[in-house]
Design a protein around this motif. Structure first.
Motif, PDB file in Angstrom:
ATOM      1  N   VAL A 169       0.845  -1.197   0.000  1.00 18.49           N
ATOM      2  CA  VAL A 169       0.000   0.000   0.000  1.00 18.49           C
ATOM      3  C   VAL A 169       0.879   1.245   0.000  1.00 18.49           C
ATOM      4  O   VAL A 169       0.638   2.194  -0.745  1.00 18.49           O
ATOM      5  N   LYS A 170       1.908   1.205   0.817  1.00 17.92           N
ATOM      6  CA  LYS A 170       2.838   2.336   0.904  1.00 17.92           C
ATOM      7  C   LYS A 170       3.467   2.621  -0.470  1.00 17.92           C
ATOM      8  O   LYS A 170       3.500   3.769  -0.919  1.00 17.92           O
ATOM      9  N   LYS A 171       3.917   1.578  -1.154  1.00 14.67           N
ATOM     10  CA  LYS A 171       4.545   1.746  -2.472  1.00 14.67           C
ATOM     11  C   LYS A 171       3.558   2.307  -3.495  1.00 14.67           C
ATOM     12  O   LYS A 171       3.944   3.113  -4.345  1.00 14.67           O
ATOM     13  N   GLN A 172       2.298   1.888  -3.409  1.00 16.92           N
ATOM     14  CA  GLN A 172       1.285   2.378  -4.350  1.00 16.92           C
ATOM     15  C   GLN A 172       1.118   3.895  -4.267  1.00 16.92           C
ATOM     16  O   GLN A 172       0.845   4.542  -5.270  1.00 16.92           O
ATOM     17  N   PHE A 173       1.287   4.437  -3.065  1.00 19.10           N
ATOM     18  CA  PHE A 173       1.014   5.865  -2.866  1.00 19.10           C
ATOM     19  C   PHE A 173       2.280   6.711  -2.716  1.00 19.10           C
ATOM     20  O   PHE A 173       2.187   7.915  -2.512  1.00 19.10           O
ATOM     21  N   GLU A 174       3.415   6.102  -2.855  1.00 19.22           N
ATOM     22  CA  GLU A 174       4.679   6.800  -2.634  1.00 19.22           C
ATOM     23  C   GLU A 174       4.809   8.052  -3.512  1.00 19.22           C
ATOM     24  O   GLU A 174       5.274   9.095  -3.056  1.00 19.22           O
ATOM     25  N   HIS A 175       4.396   7.970  -4.758  1.00 17.60           N
ATOM     26  CA  HIS A 175       4.531   9.112  -5.678  1.00 17.60           C
ATOM     27  C   HIS A 175       3.167   9.579  -6.178  1.00 17.60           C
ATOM     28  O   HIS A 175       3.070  10.215  -7.223  1.00 17.60           O
ATOM     29  N   TYR A 176       2.133   9.270  -5.411  1.00 19.15           N
ATOM     30  CA  TYR A 176       0.774   9.533  -5.879  1.00 19.15           C
ATOM     31  C   TYR A 176       0.099  10.632  -5.059  1.00 19.15           C
ATOM     32  O   TYR A 176      -0.074  11.743  -5.527  1.00 19.15           O
ATOM     33  N   LEU A 177      -0.265  10.326  -3.814  1.00 20.60           N
ATOM     34  CA  LEU A 177      -0.909  11.303  -2.939  1.00 20.60           C
ATOM     35  C   LEU A 177      -0.123  11.380  -1.626  1.00 20.60           C
ATOM     36  O   LEU A 177      -0.133  10.436  -0.840  1.00 20.60           O
ATOM     37  N   PRO A 178       0.552  12.494  -1.368  1.00 18.50           N
ATOM     38  CA  PRO A 178       1.420  12.603  -0.190  1.00 18.50           C
ATOM     39  C   PRO A 178       0.718  12.338   1.149  1.00 18.50           C
ATOM     40  O   PRO A 178       1.285  11.680   2.019  1.00 18.50           O
ATOM     41  N   ASP A 179      -0.515  12.839   1.320  1.00 15.88           N
ATOM     42  CA  ASP A 179      -1.201  12.630   2.603  1.00 15.88           C
ATOM     43  C   ASP A 179      -1.540  11.152   2.809  1.00 15.88           C
ATOM     44  O   ASP A 179      -1.420  10.625   3.915  1.00 15.88           O
ATOM     45  N   GLN A 180      -1.904  10.484   1.725  1.00 19.60           N
ATOM     46  CA  GLN A 180      -2.220   9.055   1.830  1.00 19.60           C
ATOM     47  C   GLN A 180      -0.944   8.217   2.025  1.00 19.60           C
ATOM     48  O   GLN A 180      -0.954   7.210   2.721  1.00 19.60           O
ATOM     49  N   TYR A 181       0.134   8.672   1.435  1.00 25.53           N
ATOM     50  CA  TYR A 181       1.417   8.012   1.648  1.00 25.53           C
ATOM     51  C   TYR A 181       1.817   8.090   3.120  1.00 25.53           C
ATOM     52  O   TYR A 181       2.298   7.109   3.695  1.00 25.53           O
ATOM     53  N   GLU A 182       1.576   9.238   3.756  1.00 23.21           N
ATOM     54  CA  GLU A 182       1.867   9.389   5.193  1.00 23.21           C
ATOM     55  C   GLU A 182       1.030   8.411   6.023  1.00 23.21           C
ATOM     56  O   GLU A 182       1.532   7.807   6.964  1.00 23.21           O
ATOM     57  N   ASN A 183      -0.252   8.271   5.673  1.00 22.63           N
ATOM     58  CA  ASN A 183      -1.099   7.285   6.369  1.00 22.63           C
ATOM     59  C   ASN A 183      -0.499   5.892   6.251  1.00 22.63           C
ATOM     60  O   ASN A 183      -0.412   5.151   7.229  1.00 22.63           O
ATOM     61  N   ALA A 184      -0.123   5.539   5.028  1.00 21.68           N
ATOM     62  CA  ALA A 184       0.416   4.197   4.781  1.00 21.68           C
ATOM     63  C   ALA A 184       1.724   3.974   5.531  1.00 21.68           C
ATOM     64  O   ALA A 184       1.969   2.889   6.058  1.00 21.68           O
ATOM     65  N   LYS A 185       2.560   5.005   5.604  1.00 25.63           N
ATOM     66  CA  LYS A 185       3.832   4.883   6.337  1.00 25.63           C
ATOM     67  C   LYS A 185       3.598   4.657   7.825  1.00 25.63           C
ATOM     68  O   LYS A 185       4.396   4.001   8.488  1.00 25.63           O
ATOM     69  N   ASN A 186       2.518   5.206   8.353  1.00 28.33           N
ATOM     70  CA  ASN A 186       2.251   5.149   9.786  1.00 28.33           C
ATOM     71  C   ASN A 186       1.211   4.088  10.157  1.00 28.33           C
ATOM     72  O   ASN A 186       0.462   4.269  11.116  1.00 28.33           O
ATOM     73  N   TYR A 187       1.197   3.004   9.418  1.00 24.47           N
ATOM     74  CA  TYR A 187       0.241   1.926   9.713  1.00 24.47           C
ATOM     75  C   TYR A 187       0.502   1.340  11.098  1.00 24.47           C
ATOM     76  O   TYR A 187       1.600   1.452  11.640  1.00 24.47           O
ATOM     77  N   LYS A 188      -0.529   0.703  11.649  1.00 20.97           N
ATOM     78  CA  LYS A 188      -0.420   0.048  12.956  1.00 20.97           C
ATOM     79  C   LYS A 188      -0.641  -1.447  12.773  1.00 20.97           C
ATOM     80  O   LYS A 188      -1.580  -1.870  12.106  1.00 20.97           O
ATOM     81  N   LEU A 189       0.231  -2.230  13.366  1.00 18.99           N
ATOM     82  CA  LEU A 189       0.113  -3.679  13.387  1.00 18.99           C
ATOM     83  C   LEU A 189       0.089  -4.091  14.851  1.00 18.99           C
ATOM     84  O   LEU A 189       1.028  -3.801  15.595  1.00 18.99           O
ATOM     85  N   VAL A 190      -1.012  -4.724  15.269  1.00 21.48           N
ATOM     86  CA  VAL A 190      -1.178  -5.108  16.668  1.00 21.48           C
ATOM     87  C   VAL A 190      -1.519  -6.596  16.710  1.00 21.48           C
ATOM     88  O   VAL A 190      -2.417  -7.049  16.000  1.00 21.48           O
ATOM     89  N   THR A 191      -0.812  -7.336  17.558  1.00 22.61           N
ATOM     90  CA  THR A 191      -1.098  -8.762  17.736  1.00 22.61           C
ATOM     91  C   THR A 191      -1.512  -8.996  19.178  1.00 22.61           C
ATOM     92  O   THR A 191      -0.831  -8.566  20.106  1.00 22.61           O
ATOM     93  N   LYS A 192      -2.642  -9.675  19.338  1.00 23.75           N
ATOM     94  CA  LYS A 192      -3.153 -10.057  20.661  1.00 23.75           C
ATOM     95  C   LYS A 192      -3.537 -11.526  20.564  1.00 23.75           C
ATOM     96  O   LYS A 192      -4.536 -11.859  19.924  1.00 23.75           O
ATOM     97  N   GLY A 193      -2.738 -12.390  21.171  1.00 17.74           N
ATOM     98  CA  GLY A 193      -3.026 -13.823  21.092  1.00 17.74           C
ATOM     99  C   GLY A 193      -3.031 -14.280  19.645  1.00 17.74           C
ATOM    100  O   GLY A 193      -2.050 -14.100  18.929  1.00 17.74           O
ATOM    101  N   ASN A 194      -4.167 -14.821  19.192  1.00 16.14           N
ATOM    102  CA  ASN A 194      -4.304 -15.303  17.817  1.00 16.14           C
ATOM    103  C   ASN A 194      -4.845 -14.235  16.870  1.00 16.14           C
ATOM    104  O   ASN A 194      -5.121 -14.527  15.712  1.00 16.14           O
ATOM    105  N   TYR A 195      -5.035 -13.029  17.357  1.00 21.00           N
ATOM    106  CA  TYR A 195      -5.601 -11.949  16.540  1.00 21.00           C
ATOM    107  C   TYR A 195      -4.497 -11.036  16.023  1.00 21.00           C
ATOM    108  O   TYR A 195      -3.600 -10.649  16.771  1.00 21.00           O
ATOM    109  N   VAL A 196      -4.602 -10.693  14.740  1.00 21.98           N
ATOM    110  CA  VAL A 196      -3.673  -9.743  14.129  1.00 21.98           C
ATOM    111  C   VAL A 196      -4.513  -8.615  13.533  1.00 21.98           C
ATOM    112  O   VAL A 196      -5.473  -8.868  12.801  1.00 21.98           O
ATOM    113  N   LEU A 197      -4.149  -7.396  13.872  1.00 19.34           N
ATOM    114  CA  LEU A 197      -4.854  -6.214  13.382  1.00 19.34           C
ATOM    115  C   LEU A 197      -3.917  -5.377  12.532  1.00 19.34           C
ATOM    116  O   LEU A 197      -2.783  -5.126  12.923  1.00 19.34           O
TER     117      LEU A 197
END
Length: 162
Positions: A113-141
């Motif tokens: 996702v980050k690569k798709q927006f790298e040279h496309y929309l700067p604000d969306q690229y910032e969102n993609a760069k700052n993604y959150k990955l959270v793991t709780k037990g068997n759950y991945v977010l």
């Protein structure tokens, strides 16, 4: 007297070994009373997001490079239009040993996702760069959003440690 002391020490050691052996109950599990779909529905209800659509099972392999058979349940929402990076994915993994592989697939998706927006929309690229990955037990977010922290807080409230 020495025999009694030795007997007492051996008894204590055996008792401690038995206690240690019996205390190997299964580790605390983390569960939610809601399904993955209900969790995402609630997250989107509480924290406004642009229009998102549910990813179908045959698309999981294409978008996430992940075998849906490894998942007990999941809900993945992606943008309806390709001008936003917002994405929410909750994946409940069947077997805890597969969690690292699922995390890796999710990280790969975030990077794509980050690569798709790298040279496309700067604000969306910032969102993609700052993604959150959270793991709780068997759950991945995975959350890609300008309101990622708020979405993670809502997500955290779904879980009770047992």
């Amino acid at each position: 007297m020495k025999k009694r002391m030795i007997f007492l020490m051996v008894t204590i050691v055996i008792g401690l070994v038995m206690i240690a052996g019996c205390s190997k109950d299964k580790p605390s599990t983390i569960e939610s009373k809601l399904t993955a779909k209900e969790m995402v529905d609630q997250m989107v209800k509480e924290v406004e997001q642009p229009a998102l659509m549910e990813l179908k099972s045959d698309q999981v392999k294409d978008f996430y490079n992940l075998d849906p058979e490894k998942l007990e349940e999941y809900s993945i929402r992606i943008p309806m239009m390709n001008v936003k990076t917002n994405e929410i994915a909750i994946l409940k993994v069947k077997d805890v040993k597969d969690v690292p592989a699922v995390e890796s697939a999710v990280k790969e998706r975030a990077e794509n996702v980050k690569k798709q927006f790298e040279h496309y929309l700067p604000d969306q690229y910032e969102n993609a760069k700052n993604y959150k990955l959270v793991t709780k037990g068997n759950y991945v977010l995975l959350v890609i959003s300008d309101k990622a922290d708020e979405l993670v807080k809502v997500y955290d409230n779904f879980f009770n440690q047992k």
